[in-house]
Design an enzyme around this catalytic site. Sequence first.
Site, PDB file in Angstrom:
ATOM      1  N   GLU A 243      -6.816 -22.107 -53.331  1.00 57.03           N
ATOM      2  CA  GLU A 243      -5.614 -21.721 -53.029  1.00 57.03           C
ATOM      3  C   GLU A 243      -5.170 -22.455 -51.659  1.00 57.03           C
ATOM      4  O   GLU A 243      -5.995 -22.258 -50.558  1.00 57.03           O
ATOM      5  CB  GLU A 243      -5.886 -20.173 -52.845  1.00 57.03           C
ATOM      6  CG  GLU A 243      -4.457 -19.423 -52.862  1.00 57.03           C
ATOM      7  CD  GLU A 243      -3.845 -19.296 -51.432  1.00 57.03           C
ATOM      8  OE1 GLU A 243      -3.200 -20.239 -51.254  1.00 57.03           O
ATOM      9  OE2 GLU A 243      -4.169 -18.572 -50.464  1.00 57.03           O
TER      10      GLU A 243
ATOM     11  N   CYS B 242      -0.701 -18.429 -45.974  1.00 56.07           N
ATOM     12  CA  CYS B 242      -0.473 -19.596 -47.021  1.00 56.07           C
ATOM     13  C   CYS B 242       0.983 -19.236 -47.568  1.00 56.07           C
ATOM     14  O   CYS B 242       1.425 -20.281 -48.176  1.00 56.07           O
ATOM     15  CB  CYS B 242      -1.584 -19.329 -47.847  1.00 56.07           C
ATOM     16  SG  CYS B 242      -2.222 -17.496 -48.339  1.00 56.07           S
TER      17      CYS B 242
HETATM   18  P1  NAD Z   1      -9.706 -26.345 -43.791  1.00 58.54           P
HETATM   19  O1  NAD Z   1      -9.080 -26.167 -45.103  1.00 58.54           O
HETATM   20  O2  NAD Z   1     -10.401 -27.482 -43.111  1.00 58.54           O
HETATM   21  O3  NAD Z   1     -10.706 -24.897 -43.547  1.00 58.54           O
HETATM   22  C1  NAD Z   1     -10.657 -23.861 -44.318  1.00 58.54           C
HETATM   23  C2  NAD Z   1     -12.156 -23.416 -44.632  1.00 58.54           C
HETATM   24  O4  NAD Z   1     -12.833 -24.695 -45.308  1.00 58.54           O
HETATM   25  C3  NAD Z   1     -13.036 -23.270 -43.528  1.00 58.54           C
HETATM   26  O5  NAD Z   1     -14.097 -22.320 -43.734  1.00 58.54           O
HETATM   27  C4  NAD Z   1     -13.666 -24.449 -43.135  1.00 58.54           C
HETATM   28  O6  NAD Z   1     -15.038 -24.368 -42.346  1.00 58.54           O
HETATM   29  C5  NAD Z   1     -13.963 -24.938 -44.604  1.00 58.54           C
HETATM   30  N1  NAD Z   1     -14.190 -26.451 -44.624  1.00 58.54           N
HETATM   31  C6  NAD Z   1     -13.505 -27.447 -43.830  1.00 58.54           C
HETATM   32  N2  NAD Z   1     -14.100 -28.773 -44.099  1.00 58.54           N
HETATM   33  C7  NAD Z   1     -14.933 -28.496 -45.330  1.00 58.54           C
HETATM   34  C8  NAD Z   1     -15.850 -29.205 -46.157  1.00 58.54           C
HETATM   35  N3  NAD Z   1     -15.758 -30.698 -45.903  1.00 58.54           N
HETATM   36  N4  NAD Z   1     -16.340 -28.870 -46.992  1.00 58.54           N
HETATM   37  C9  NAD Z   1     -16.438 -27.552 -47.226  1.00 58.54           C
HETATM   38  N5  NAD Z   1     -15.742 -26.520 -46.626  1.00 58.54           N
HETATM   39  C10 NAD Z   1     -14.887 -27.230 -45.522  1.00 58.54           C
HETATM   40  O7  NAD Z   1      -8.280 -25.647 -42.836  1.00 58.54           O
HETATM   41  P2  NAD Z   1      -8.207 -26.015 -41.213  1.00 58.54           P
HETATM   42  O8  NAD Z   1      -8.809 -27.115 -40.694  1.00 58.54           O
HETATM   43  O9  NAD Z   1      -8.705 -24.711 -40.551  1.00 58.54           O
HETATM   44  O10 NAD Z   1      -6.598 -25.680 -41.164  1.00 58.54           O
HETATM   45  C11 NAD Z   1      -5.812 -26.965 -41.427  1.00 58.54           C
HETATM   46  C12 NAD Z   1      -4.671 -26.706 -42.161  1.00 58.54           C
HETATM   47  O11 NAD Z   1      -5.010 -26.218 -43.361  1.00 58.54           O
HETATM   48  C13 NAD Z   1      -3.664 -25.595 -41.479  1.00 58.54           C
HETATM   49  O12 NAD Z   1      -2.866 -26.209 -40.671  1.00 58.54           O
HETATM   50  C14 NAD Z   1      -2.857 -25.168 -42.642  1.00 58.54           C
HETATM   51  O13 NAD Z   1      -1.916 -25.914 -43.005  1.00 58.54           O
HETATM   52  C15 NAD Z   1      -4.134 -25.174 -43.634  1.00 58.54           C
HETATM   53  N6  NAD Z   1      -4.595 -23.920 -44.157  1.00 58.54           N
HETATM   54  C16 NAD Z   1      -4.230 -23.150 -44.993  1.00 58.54           C
HETATM   55  C17 NAD Z   1      -4.745 -21.810 -45.324  1.00 58.54           C
HETATM   56  C18 NAD Z   1      -4.362 -21.080 -46.375  1.00 58.54           C
HETATM   57  O14 NAD Z   1      -4.614 -19.741 -46.639  1.00 58.54           O
HETATM   58  N7  NAD Z   1      -3.695 -21.613 -47.440  1.00 58.54           N
HETATM   59  C19 NAD Z   1      -5.659 -21.425 -44.454  1.00 58.54           C
HETATM   60  C20 NAD Z   1      -6.233 -22.194 -43.439  1.00 58.54           C
HETATM   61  C21 NAD Z   1      -5.664 -23.441 -43.186  1.00 58.54           C
END
Ligand code: NAD
Length: 479
Positions: free
Chosen positions: A248, A282
């Site tokens: 998602e 999202c």
């Molecule tokens: P991200 O996707 O990096 O983080 C989301 C989750 O993934 C966190 O728990 C994080 O610790 C984990 N994660 C990060 N790198 C990982 C890896 N290599 N392997 C496994 N898990 C990992 O998002 P972010 O850096 O916090 O935010 C960046 C952008 O992501 C935001 O600006 C937004 O556009 C998007 N975002 C979308 C949602 C959504 O609900 N769709 C939520 C958060 C962020």
Amino acid sequence: MDEAKHFIDGAWCAPASGATLAVIDPSDGEAFARIARGTAADIERAVHAARRAYEGAWGALSAAERGRVLARLGLLVARDQEALAQLESRDTGKPLRQARADAAALVRYFEFYAGAADKLHGETLPYQAGYTVLTVREPHGVTGHIVPWNYPMQIFGRSAGAALAAGNACVVKPAEDACLSLLRVAALAQEAGLPPGALNIVTGLGHEAGAALASHPGIDHISFTGSPQTGRLVAQMAGEHYVPVTLELGGKSPQIVFADADFDQALPFLVGAIVQNAGQTCSAGSRVLIERAAYEPLLERLAAAFEALRVGPAPADLDCGPLISEKQRQRVRAFLDEAHSAGIPTLARGRLVAGAPRGGYYEVPALLRDVPPQSRLAQQEVFGPVLAAMPFEGEDAAIALANGTPYGLVAGVWTRDGARQLRIARRVRAGQVFVNNYGAGGGVELPFGGTGQSGHGREKGFEALYGFTVLKTIALRHG
Ligand code: NAD
């Protein structure tokens, strides 16, 4: 509950590395707690605990008994709802009433999945004479859940809640930026009598604990919510072991407004859908596509609504709180600076209240008009309170604009014309379409998920239970 520890195998345990991370309050930029910095060793321990629970006490429960445990957990969350909301509000910076709505949604997830646990069943299939064929839905086994910081409680509820109801044992990796509420929920799960190992929470950084979870060969399914870039990485890591993944990944969701729409009804939804949680949603309605004949009058009303928006610290409970982090604020600013340099007009902005702490990560809502459909602002998720307005002429043009991004998560359609409501709803590329409303109040019952860069698979509603199970066909030949 000890914030600086993981919850593994029904107990609080210190991180194997001994390292911890600061928890920052986005309203003032100050650290107010510490969490454990998980590594592969902690994930290893959690996955083994989950496997033991799945093959032991948790796996041995009937569906009705699983439902009963989840119902107890729902009641405990309801009991502690206000404390959970206060914690979530401080940890994420979201206004208190949003955090309260999130806590109420978590209660609903447990209620819904508690009731659904013993209603998930297979079928008997007509086949050749002398056979009886049936299907059964079995849990995957051990499921991994990578949760973002924008709605920790809600996303945990829809993901781990459904997975537990279906009989899986869970390992959850919350986001490093906001995870305190989930540690509190783990303590409630223990109180509810969830067997040790059925739910494990390992906190830490994405590229450490998150990557260790996504690449662990002992995981049978991964549910990920977050950015498209990380989602792709997670899918690649899980793919190494042929592990199925639900992704998602957000969106660039359009609200399509025709000239015959009821503007009084639409206005609060057009504003609320981008301002809720400071746009860090999202399913945020981040594009408003307006039929040319109504473009100027509706923009005028939108501009007035944006100018009235107030931003401030989470406890002040205003229209918007701060963004989650300085990184996110820089990201939002970069989008706005780029739009400004490209000559895209900013029509209106909200206001930061006096006295907001200087260290907070505030960004006031912005309404931009005449946004070129191919610009980055019209194509990419900002994840901030920024609404891009653009005009269209006719249904075909509306659909071309609505479907003209790499995403496909949610869409809103505003018109009084019943046939047009259905035509647009059917043609728009989105996992959820709302007609003359947006979001339907969250709706835990409503399947949710996307297409394209928004990801795949469905969470929420009964549909999620299918995703957290594997279908087995059993053919009996009895003559
Ligand atoms: P991200 O996707 O990096 O983080 C989301 C989750 O993934 C966190 O728990 C994080 O610790 C984990 N994660 C990060 N790198 C990982 C890896 N290599 N392997 C496994 N898990 C990992 O998002 P972010 O850096 O916090 O935010 C960046 C952008 O992501 C935001 O600006 C937004 O556009 C998007 N975002 C979308 C949602 C959504 O609900 N769709 C939520 C958060 C962020």
